[in-house]
Design a protein around this motif. Structure first.
Motif, PDB file in Angstrom:
ATOM      1  N   SER A 191       2.276  23.573 -27.440  1.00 14.43           N
ATOM      2  CA  SER A 191       3.565  24.125 -27.016  1.00 14.43           C
ATOM      3  C   SER A 191       3.397  25.541 -26.484  1.00 14.43           C
ATOM      4  N   ALA A 192       4.354  25.977 -25.688  1.00 13.86           N
ATOM      5  CA  ALA A 192       4.319  27.315 -25.085  1.00 13.86           C
ATOM      6  C   ALA A 192       5.732  27.694 -24.669  1.00 13.86           C
ATOM      7  N   TYR A 193       5.869  28.942 -24.191  1.00 15.38           N
ATOM      8  CA  TYR A 193       7.148  29.425 -23.664  1.00 15.38           C
ATOM      9  C   TYR A 193       6.961  29.878 -22.215  1.00 15.38           C
ATOM     10  N   ILE A 194       8.034  29.723 -21.428  1.00 18.86           N
ATOM     11  CA  ILE A 194       8.004  30.179 -20.040  1.00 18.86           C
ATOM     12  C   ILE A 194       8.251  31.679 -20.020  1.00 18.86           C
ATOM     13  N   LYS A 195       7.267  32.431 -19.529  1.00 19.72           N
ATOM     14  CA  LYS A 195       7.381  33.891 -19.484  1.00 19.72           C
ATOM     15  C   LYS A 195       7.943  34.380 -18.156  1.00 19.72           C
ATOM     16  N   SER A 196       7.515  33.752 -17.057  1.00 18.23           N
ATOM     17  CA  SER A 196       8.021  34.146 -15.736  1.00 18.23           C
ATOM     18  C   SER A 196       7.902  32.961 -14.793  1.00 18.23           C
ATOM     19  N   ILE A 197       8.696  33.007 -13.710  1.00 20.10           N
ATOM     20  CA  ILE A 197       8.722  31.926 -12.724  1.00 20.10           C
ATOM     21  C   ILE A 197       8.688  32.539 -11.327  1.00 20.10           C
ATOM     22  N   VAL A 198       7.795  32.049 -10.495  1.00 16.90           N
ATOM     23  CA  VAL A 198       7.753  32.447  -9.090  1.00 16.90           C
ATOM     24  C   VAL A 198       7.955  31.191  -8.254  1.00 16.90           C
ATOM     25  N   VAL A 199       9.024  31.172  -7.460  1.00 17.89           N
ATOM     26  CA  VAL A 199       9.321  30.041  -6.579  1.00 17.89           C
ATOM     27  C   VAL A 199       8.841  30.401  -5.184  1.00 17.89           C
ATOM     28  N   ASP A 200       7.908  29.611  -4.663  1.00 17.80           N
ATOM     29  CA  ASP A 200       7.222  29.938  -3.413  1.00 17.80           C
ATOM     30  C   ASP A 200       6.558  31.304  -3.589  1.00 17.80           C
TER      31      ASP A 200
ATOM     32  N   GLY B 229      13.948  17.611 -13.191  1.00 17.17           N
ATOM     33  CA  GLY B 229      14.554  18.521 -14.146  1.00 17.17           C
ATOM     34  C   GLY B 229      14.642  19.958 -13.668  1.00 17.17           C
ATOM     35  N   THR B 230      14.937  20.834 -14.616  1.00 19.58           N
ATOM     36  CA  THR B 230      15.070  22.263 -14.340  1.00 19.58           C
ATOM     37  C   THR B 230      14.322  23.046 -15.413  1.00 19.58           C
ATOM     38  N   VAL B 231      14.056  24.314 -15.130  1.00 15.86           N
ATOM     39  CA  VAL B 231      13.359  25.165 -16.086  1.00 15.86           C
ATOM     40  C   VAL B 231      13.828  26.596 -15.884  1.00 15.86           C
ATOM     41  N   GLN B 232      13.842  27.387 -16.967  1.00 11.84           N
ATOM     42  CA  GLN B 232      14.192  28.797 -16.867  1.00 11.84           C
ATOM     43  C   GLN B 232      13.340  29.602 -17.834  1.00 11.84           C
ATOM     44  N   ILE B 233      13.300  30.907 -17.607  1.00 16.82           N
ATOM     45  CA  ILE B 233      12.510  31.798 -18.462  1.00 16.82           C
ATOM     46  C   ILE B 233      12.998  31.674 -19.908  1.00 16.82           C
ATOM     47  N   GLY B 234      12.043  31.583 -20.836  1.00 11.37           N
ATOM     48  CA  GLY B 234      12.361  31.457 -22.245  1.00 11.37           C
ATOM     49  C   GLY B 234      12.363  30.023 -22.750  1.00 11.37           C
ATOM     50  N   ASP B 235      12.318  29.037 -21.836  1.00 16.79           N
ATOM     51  CA  ASP B 235      12.307  27.641 -22.255  1.00 16.79           C
ATOM     52  C   ASP B 235      11.041  27.316 -23.039  1.00 16.79           C
ATOM     53  N   SER B 236      11.185  26.444 -24.025  1.00 18.41           N
ATOM     54  CA  SER B 236      10.046  25.932 -24.779  1.00 18.41           C
ATOM     55  C   SER B 236       9.535  24.677 -24.081  1.00 18.41           C
ATOM     56  N   VAL B 237       8.227  24.629 -23.816  1.00 14.98           N
ATOM     57  CA  VAL B 237       7.633  23.498 -23.100  1.00 14.98           C
ATOM     58  C   VAL B 237       6.419  22.984 -23.874  1.00 14.98           C
ATOM     59  N   VAL B 238       5.981  21.798 -23.503  1.00 17.28           N
ATOM     60  CA  VAL B 238       4.779  21.186 -24.079  1.00 17.28           C
ATOM     61  C   VAL B 238       3.873  20.774 -22.932  1.00 17.28           C
ATOM     62  N   VAL B 239       2.574  21.030 -23.088  1.00 18.14           N
ATOM     63  CA  VAL B 239       1.584  20.604 -22.101  1.00 18.14           C
ATOM     64  C   VAL B 239       0.935  19.316 -22.618  1.00 18.14           C
TER      65      VAL B 239
ATOM     66  N   VAL C 282      -6.163  21.076 -15.021  1.00 20.42           N
ATOM     67  CA  VAL C 282      -5.538  20.587 -13.795  1.00 20.42           C
ATOM     68  C   VAL C 282      -5.286  19.092 -13.950  1.00 20.42           C
ATOM     69  N   GLY C 283      -4.087  18.641 -13.573  1.00 19.31           N
ATOM     70  CA  GLY C 283      -3.712  17.245 -13.734  1.00 19.31           C
ATOM     71  C   GLY C 283      -2.834  16.995 -14.947  1.00 19.31           C
ATOM     72  N   ASP C 284      -2.815  17.953 -15.902  1.00 16.18           N
ATOM     73  CA  ASP C 284      -1.913  17.837 -17.048  1.00 16.18           C
ATOM     74  C   ASP C 284      -0.461  17.996 -16.586  1.00 16.18           C
ATOM     75  N   ILE C 285       0.470  17.676 -17.473  1.00 18.70           N
ATOM     76  CA  ILE C 285       1.894  17.788 -17.137  1.00 18.70           C
ATOM     77  C   ILE C 285       2.587  18.729 -18.115  1.00 18.70           C
ATOM     78  N   VAL C 286       3.328  19.705 -17.561  1.00 18.85           N
ATOM     79  CA  VAL C 286       4.173  20.581 -18.364  1.00 18.85           C
ATOM     80  C   VAL C 286       5.543  19.925 -18.451  1.00 18.85           C
ATOM     81  N   CYS C 287       6.059  19.792 -19.672  1.00 19.90           N
ATOM     82  CA  CYS C 287       7.325  19.068 -19.821  1.00 19.90           C
ATOM     83  C   CYS C 287       8.233  19.731 -20.856  1.00 19.90           C
TER      84      CYS C 287
END
Length: 561
Positions: free
Chosen positions: A419-428, A403-413, A455-460
């Motif tokens: 639930s949470a929101y994506i605040k920032s993304i660092v690639v590499d 899949g894909t993800v962007q800042i502001g997306d709603s996710v579940v752990v 650790v080991g949980d999944i963000v989706c």
């Protein structure tokens, strides 16, 4: 339980560090953050600072994870705002004086208890999700990725027998590519000499832990990044010691390809092939890694012998072919990790004039992942590391599986379901607005308590979260005898104890047809369909590759059905 219930001003209990501190006190980092935060809050409160106690300030700081603005807002609202003035009652008799108010009222025990109860109630009622969610740009991430000029991302895991020279090789690679300064290596060399481990200086570029340095082995996955004009690489240096195979599984599960390091010393290669080298290769194949670069290390110790290189190449190639690796996806490169020969520059020794193939870096550049990116599937990212900042932000590191993800997306752990929101993304190492499957990322979350993240949980994706269960059907290949028995199931950083409940059938390796129903035991090399019951519910779904271990040995691996 609210913070007020478990600590007072002089006795703080760190609830979010897995109760690691034996003395029950804050870590040095938290003590520093608490001290600095208290001073900042008092400055922000100004003349109202005298209206609140240190305990109240520190309880607010702890609850809001050292967020100064939120702590100040709460304290002002709860403790410093003036109470509304009561309306004066008209006296029934005109000439009667109103009763005088005493100048001071002594606090009674009941008043103290009432105030403490109110404070406890107010603190426990605090919410960490009162901040507005980050704004999303509403990007079409797949189109952005396809139209962009993003370098390809490749993650590779470095495996091999203990002491084959894996960490030293990767330290040398980073040095040759100038991603580590020579003076840093010299510093490590001086430290290594003091410890009587002069040859470990390059390995210490990867092995940062004190225990790893003391023991001279990699314990956890050492991660590093570097890039070339065409590719961003993530190195996953996995431990070779048999005690840390679960960490090697975690590293291999994130990799597009693998470097298998072989020790060319007389006798060392043969010992390795019977030891951890064999188990590592089995695990690589089981976890879906198809491309291999076999780095024949320390060939300089046998004077770059072509005969020794051919002998090792022949034996390893036969071994890999027998496990299902295709020869076209396997390449052999002679190197010296300690001296840097044939890593980024050609071998200068005349004894190696017979070798005309690529350097290790050239082989990495031309060996890309075989699997296509699962861009169209729901967002899934297994968590490999968790960090909590003093500003109250929780940052997770991992590799996006699909899949894909962007800042502001709603996710579940999962499995917590928080639930949470994506605040920032660092690639590499670069901040970006979005990320896609196959990239190694660090994502910062807001509106979630880190106590719910492991650790080991999944963000989706919150719209299509992964389901959690405790009973699964697995199609697995046996490496040892299988029967109903206690086992540990591994997938990446996730590992959970369980039990093989039943074996439904032995299957034909080629066709998958049922050969024998309900066998009592499965022989090594056999393929079987079996049911496993785990001790707790975990986030797994059909198609996931898992490894089954028992008694410290890998006994099977396969796919969830």
């Amino acid at each position: 339980m609210s913070p007020a219930d478990v600590y007072d001003e002089d006795d703080f209990v760190d609830q979010y560090d897995d109760y690691d501190d034996e003395d029950g006190e804050l870590s040095p980092e938290d003590r520093k953050a608490m001290s600095e935060g208290t001073a900042s809050v008092r400055r922000a409160l100004g003349k109202d600072a005298d209206k609140v106690t240190v305990t109240q300030i520190q309880e607010a700081l702890w609850h809001y994870y050292y967020d100064i603005d939120k702590s100040v807002a709460y304290l002002k609202k709860s403790f410093t705002s003036p109470a509304p003035k009561p309306t004066a009652k008209k006296t029934a008799e005109a000439g009667k004086k109103p009763a005088t108010t005493p100048k001071a009222v002594k606090k009674t025990a009941s008043n103290d208890a009432k105030k403490q109860a109110e404070l406890t109630s107010s603190v426990s009622g605090l919410k960490i999700n009162d901040a507005p969610p980050p704004k999303s740009k509403g990007l079409d991430v797949i189109k952005e990725f396809e139209n962009g000029t993003v370098k390809k991302s490749t993650s590779f895991v470095v495996v091999g027998h203990v002491d084959a020279g894996k960490s030293t090789l990767m330290g040398r690679l980073l040095l040759e590519l100038k991603f580590v300064e020579q003076r840093t290596v010299e510093k490590y060399r001086r430290q290594a000499e003091k410890s009587g481990k002069q040859s470990f200086a390059l390995a210490w570029v990867m092995d940062q832990g004190s225990e790893e340095r003391d023991r001279g082995v990699t314990i956890d996955i050492a991660t590093n990044h570097f890039e070339t004009p065409t590719t961003k690489f993530t190195i996953l240096d996995a431990p070779g010691h048999r005690d840390f195979v679960p960490n090697m599984i975690a590293g291999a599960s994130q990799a597009d390809l693998a470097i298998l390091v072989i020790d060319a010393n007389t006798g060392a290669f043969e010992r390795g092939l019977k030891g951890q080298t064999r188990e590592h290769v089995l695990l690589l194949r089981s976890l879906g890694v198809q491309r291999l670069i076999v780095a024949v290390n320390k060939l300089d110790t046998v004077d770059w012998s072509k005969e020794r290189f051919d002998e090792i190449s022949g034996q390893v190639n036969g071994f890999l072919t027998g496990l299902g690796f295709q020869s076209k996806h396997v390449s052999f490169v002679p190197i010296s990790g300690l001296n840097g020969d044939n890593i980024a520059r050609k071998i200068e020794s005349p004894a190696a004039s017979w070798y005309l193939g690529p350097t290790l870096m050239e082989a990495l550049e031309t060996t890309g992942p075989t699997a296509t990116r699962a861009l169209g599937k729901p967002f899934r990212m297994p968590i490999s590391e968790v960090f909590r900042s003093q500003q109250g932000t929780t940052t997770l590191a991992g590799r996006i599986e699909s899949g894909t993800v962007q800042i502001g997306d709603s996710v579940v752990v999962q499995p917590s379901g928080e639930s949470a929101y994506i605040k920032s993304i660092v690639v590499d190492t670069d901040a970006q607005d979005w990320a896609v499957a196959g990239q190694s990322v660090s994502i910062a979350l807001t509106n979630i308590d880190p106590i719910h993240i492991r650790v080991g949980d999944i963000v989706c994706d919150a719209r299509d979260p992964i389901k959690c269960g405790d009973t699964f059907t697995i199609k697995a290949m046996a490496f040892d005898h299988l029967m109903p028995m206690p086992v540990d199931l591994h997938r990446g950083r996730l590992h959970t104890p369980g039990q093989i409940q039943s074996i439904a059938a032995v299957l034909d390796k080629a066709t998958g047809e049922v050969v024998k129903k309900k066998p009592k035991i499965v022989q090594p090399g056999g393929v079987a369909r079996m049911s496993i019951k785990l001790s707790s519910k975990v986030p797994l779904e059909a198609g996931h590759r898992v490894v089954i271990r028992s008694g410290g040995e890998t006994i099977a691996a396969g796919l969830l059905e």
